[in-house]
Design an enzyme around this catalytic site. Structure first.
Site, PDB file in Angstrom:
ATOM      1  N   ARG A 243       0.849  -1.191   0.000  1.00  0.00           N
ATOM      2  CA  ARG A 243       0.000   0.000   0.000  1.00  0.00           C
ATOM      3  C   ARG A 243       0.889   1.246   0.000  1.00  0.00           C
ATOM      4  NH1 ARG A 243      -2.169  -3.764   3.488  1.00  0.00           N
ATOM      5  NH2 ARG A 243      -4.272  -4.494   2.942  1.00  0.00           N
ATOM      6  N   LYS A 270      -2.438  -2.320   7.638  1.00  0.00           N
ATOM      7  CA  LYS A 270      -3.876  -2.115   7.728  1.00  0.00           C
ATOM      8  C   LYS A 270      -4.550  -3.219   8.531  1.00  0.00           C
ATOM      9  CE  LYS A 270      -7.996  -1.574   4.850  1.00  0.00           C
ATOM     10  NZ  LYS A 270      -8.517  -1.492   3.457  1.00  0.00           N
ATOM     11  N   HIS A 333      -2.322   3.786  -5.252  1.00  0.00           N
ATOM     12  CA  HIS A 333      -2.931   2.577  -4.680  1.00  0.00           C
ATOM     13  C   HIS A 333      -3.335   1.604  -5.784  1.00  0.00           C
ATOM     14  CE1 HIS A 333      -5.336   0.001  -2.088  1.00  0.00           C
ATOM     15  NE2 HIS A 333      -4.904   0.682  -1.048  1.00  0.00           N
ATOM     16  N   ARG A 336      -1.495  -1.773  -6.946  1.00  0.00           N
ATOM     17  CA  ARG A 336      -1.786  -3.089  -6.368  1.00  0.00           C
ATOM     18  C   ARG A 336      -2.761  -3.858  -7.259  1.00  0.00           C
ATOM     19  NH1 ARG A 336      -1.263  -4.138  -0.889  1.00  0.00           N
ATOM     20  NH2 ARG A 336      -3.477  -4.654  -0.572  1.00  0.00           N
ATOM     21  N   HIS A 360      -3.454  -9.469   2.383  1.00  0.00           N
ATOM     22  CA  HIS A 360      -4.843  -9.728   2.699  1.00  0.00           C
ATOM     23  C   HIS A 360      -4.907 -10.898   3.676  1.00  0.00           C
ATOM     24  CE1 HIS A 360      -6.241  -7.801  -1.343  1.00  0.00           C
ATOM     25  NE2 HIS A 360      -5.943  -6.906  -0.425  1.00  0.00           N
ATOM     26  N   TYR A 370      -2.479 -17.559   8.037  1.00  0.00           N
ATOM     27  CA  TYR A 370      -1.068 -17.860   7.857  1.00  0.00           C
ATOM     28  C   TYR A 370      -0.220 -16.772   8.500  1.00  0.00           C
ATOM     29  CZ  TYR A 370      -2.211 -21.446   4.373  1.00  0.00           C
ATOM     30  OH  TYR A 370      -2.672 -22.559   3.748  1.00  0.00           O
TER      31      TYR A 370
END
Length: 410
Positions: A243, A270, A333, A336, A360, A370
């Site tokens: 980001r 985030k 942004h 991405r 994510h 994970y």
């Protein structure tokens, strides 16, 4: 005998050390001393003789002193000590004056810093300082109503910043809920504003997803003549899938040259989970080229004006605009989405690896997220393929057939 305005105005100190007392009845009297004239009220509470300080003449007139006497009598009738009531009211006013919206908002920012990334905290502080404090900053929390907040948000809407108005409203609501928990406000007044603001149309970040168009953009970036930090930030934006806020807050201490990794701590992410970014060979070279310029400081992409703070969040977008790419075509942004789309649809990269690299939330078969180093070797290979592919596009070579380029990736 009751006092008159004329007598009160003309009363003089007689020279007595204890001063002169002139009664108005009902316990109220004017105490004239060498220092001035003071309204006092004598009363009894629980069998004890007490004195209430009403005020100083002429700031408090005779009529106002009589109103104070009336209120004190009413309090006595209810079993309330007027002196205690006055002291508590004074303390409440002092507390209210100290707990202005600005003071509470800054306390909220400090107390909740660990819950936000640096970029989010910076934006919240900017919104408050720029849009809210000028109108509400000096107001006690208890004096602010829904319409006061709405007036602030409507000013933001008037300049066309609909999404900012919504986010500022949410921020103000968080400050109020913080104040409620601290006993500084009765409720969150922003809950009354539901439906009062224009709902902005939800748009995805504009992004180029055609490989040939991306190649043209990469060539424009290669030829861009901005500052070295901006140029490197542009190139890494296309390459690392992070980001914009994560990139511009990168610190040299987070870069491990031996393992070619960039470890981003949880507080900057985030999703509030630490993230490891494997650095392709091209990324390492870019960072090494920048180290002589900013390596002695904290931030990789420090502001060349302020020095000790990261570059502005608008820097990369401004560079894109300068190259002729409007905000409807490509944003910082949006890189991405550019990478996510082309790596999936053109290069056939594994979707789970892409989601990991985008930071994510990805869960295993048991529903467990994970950890930050999951599939790190595979992600390293994937990002190296992506960086090499970007070089190919920038060179203007014919787009490589998907199966040929990715034949050896598994």
């Amino acid at each position: 005998m009751a006092l008159t305005d004329t007598f009160t105005k003309n009363a003089k100190h007689s020279g007595k050390p204890s001063g002169d007392k002139h009664s108005d009845g009902g316990g109220l009297y004017l105490h004239v001393t060498a220092a001035g004239k003071y309204w006092r009220m004598a009363y009894r509470m629980h069998g004890k003789q007490k004195t209430l300080a009403v005020g100083v003449y002429p700031a408090v007139s005779l009529a106002q002193a009589r109103e104070a006497r009336k209120r004190a009598k009413e309090q006595l009738a209810q079993g309330i000590d007027p002196s205690d009531a006055k002291r508590e009211a004074k303390a409440a006013r002092a507390t209210e004056a100290a707990n202005t919206f600005e003071a509470v908002a800054l306390a909220w920012l400090k107390a909740t810093t660990a819950q936000r990334t640096e970029g989010t905290s910076e934006r919240a502080r900017t919104w408050l300082t720029r849009d809210v404090f000028p109108s509400l900053g000096n107001r006690p929390m208890g004096s602010i109503g829904p319409r006061d907040v709405l007036a602030v948000l409507q000013k933001i809407e008037a300049r066309g910043a609909l999404d900012t108005a919504r986010r500022v409203g949410q921020t103000v609501g968080q400050v109020f809920r913080f104040a409620v928990a601290a006993g500084l406000a009765e409720r969150d007044v922003t809950t009354d504003l539901k439906g009062a603001l224009t709902i902005p149309q939800k748009n995805h970040h504009p992004a180029i997803t055609d490989p040939l168009a991306l190649g043209a953009l990469l060539r424009a970036i290669h030829d861009y003549t901005g500052t070295p930090t901006t140029v490197v930030a542009l190139k890494l934006s296309t390459m690392l899938l992070v980001r914009p806020g994560e990139l511009r807050h990168a610190e040299w201490s987070e870069i491990d040259w031996d393992t070619a990794t960039w470890s981003i701590p949880a507080e900057k992410m985030k999703m509030r989970a630490a993230h490891v970014v494997p650095l392709p060979r091209q990324a390492v070279e870019l960072l090494q080229s920048l180290q002589p310029l900013t390596g002695s400081g904290r931030y990789v992409f420090c502001s060349l004006r302020a020095g000790k703070v990261p570059m502005s969040e608008n820097t990369v977008n401004a560079a894109l605009r300068g190259m002729g790419y409007s905000k409807d075509v490509q944003t910082a942004h949006g890189f991405r989405a550019t990478a996510r789309t082309i790596m999936d649809e053109v290069l056939n990269e594994r979707v789970d690896l892409l989601e990991h690299q985008l930071a994510h939330t990805v869960k295993d078969a048991n529903g467990n997220a994970y950890n930050r180093t999951a599939h790190l070797p595979a992600r390293r290979e994937m990002l190296q393929r992506w960086a090499d592919y970007l070089d190919t596009l920038r060179a203007g070579a014919q787009v490589i057939e998907t199966n040929t380029f990715c034949a050896n990736k598994f």
